[in-house]
Design an enzyme around this catalytic site. Structure first.
Site, PDB file in Angstrom:
ATOM      1  N   ASP A  52       3.086   2.536  -4.550  1.00 24.44           N
ATOM      2  CA  ASP A  52       1.711   2.975  -4.955  1.00 24.44           C
ATOM      3  C   ASP A  52       1.261   4.226  -4.052  1.00 24.44           C
ATOM      4  O   ASP A  52       0.904   5.092  -4.676  1.00 24.44           O
ATOM      5  CB  ASP A  52       0.808   2.089  -4.967  1.00 24.44           C
ATOM      6  CG  ASP A  52       0.847   0.643  -5.952  1.00 24.44           C
ATOM      7  OD1 ASP A  52       1.841   1.018  -6.871  1.00 24.44           O
ATOM      8  OD2 ASP A  52       0.538  -0.392  -5.490  1.00 24.44           O
TER       9      ASP A  52
ATOM     10  N   ASP B 198       2.181  -6.596  -4.460  1.00 24.15           N
ATOM     11  CA  ASP B 198       1.417  -5.714  -3.569  1.00 24.15           C
ATOM     12  C   ASP B 198       1.009  -6.401  -2.240  1.00 24.15           C
ATOM     13  O   ASP B 198       0.801  -7.414  -2.266  1.00 24.15           O
ATOM     14  CB  ASP B 198      -0.152  -5.654  -4.389  1.00 24.15           C
ATOM     15  CG  ASP B 198       0.087  -4.436  -5.694  1.00 24.15           C
ATOM     16  OD1 ASP B 198       1.056  -3.569  -5.670  1.00 24.15           O
ATOM     17  OD2 ASP B 198      -0.524  -4.758  -6.548  1.00 24.15           O
TER      18      ASP B 198
END
Length: 172
Positions: free
Chosen positions: A138, A120
């Site tokens: 995401d 991330d």
């Protein structure tokens, strides 16, 4: 294009999501070290974070079994999305949304297989409150789900308005 292969055009959307996701993750892993924060604006940072769990780090510290659980879940969801994509390939918004979710699921699944966790790097914040870091995959999943919800809400409203119309009066 052949009738039976037309639905596969949506796989190009999924492939684009996967390529963009993996390319941005590779770039961030070369540019930053784990835990680094690169402040870009007053509300946006680049960070390098590793997530062994799911959304919002759910089950991140579960001892390792979650890697295989989330990978299996991604495979099952991806298979179901492929079936739905074939069924709805003519409904452009639905097919586009499903393709986004598929690409995002497979992008994160690749991370789980290749490196054991999801990378991330996007961090949004305001007034001292920070949203958990996320990535392109995401984002694609989130946008796809929102589009599916909006599409289904629109269909529900249309169906309700048809159901609530008074019966037509025919002249004899």
């Amino acid at each position: 294009m052949r009738e039976d292969a037309r639905w596969m055009r949506w796989l190009l959307v999924s492939a684009a999501v996967i390529v963009l996701d993996l390319a941005t993750k590779a770039w961030v892993m070369r540019a930053l070290h784990a835990g680094d924060v690169l402040v870009l604006t007053s509300w946006f940072n680049l960070v390098l974070a590793y997530n062994e769990g799911a959304a919002f780090s759910f089950l991140a510290h579960a001892g390792g079994w979650q890697r295989w659980f989330f990978l299996a879940l991604s495979v099952v969801i991806s298979a179901a999305i492929l079936v739905m994509l074939r069924r709805h390939e003519r409904q452009r918004l639905t097919a586009f949304a499903l393709a986004l979710v598929l690409g995002g699921a497979l992008g994160n699944a690749w991370d789980r297989v290749a490196i054991g966790h999801v990378v991330d790097f996007v961090q949004l914040h305001a007034a001292g409150y920070y949203w958990p870091a996320f990535n392109v995959a995401d984002s694609a999943i989130s946008v796809g789900v929102v589009l599916l919800l909006l599409e289904n809400l629109g269909r529900s409203r249309a169906a309700r308005s048809i159901d609530n119309e008074p019966p037509s009066r025919e002249k004899a």
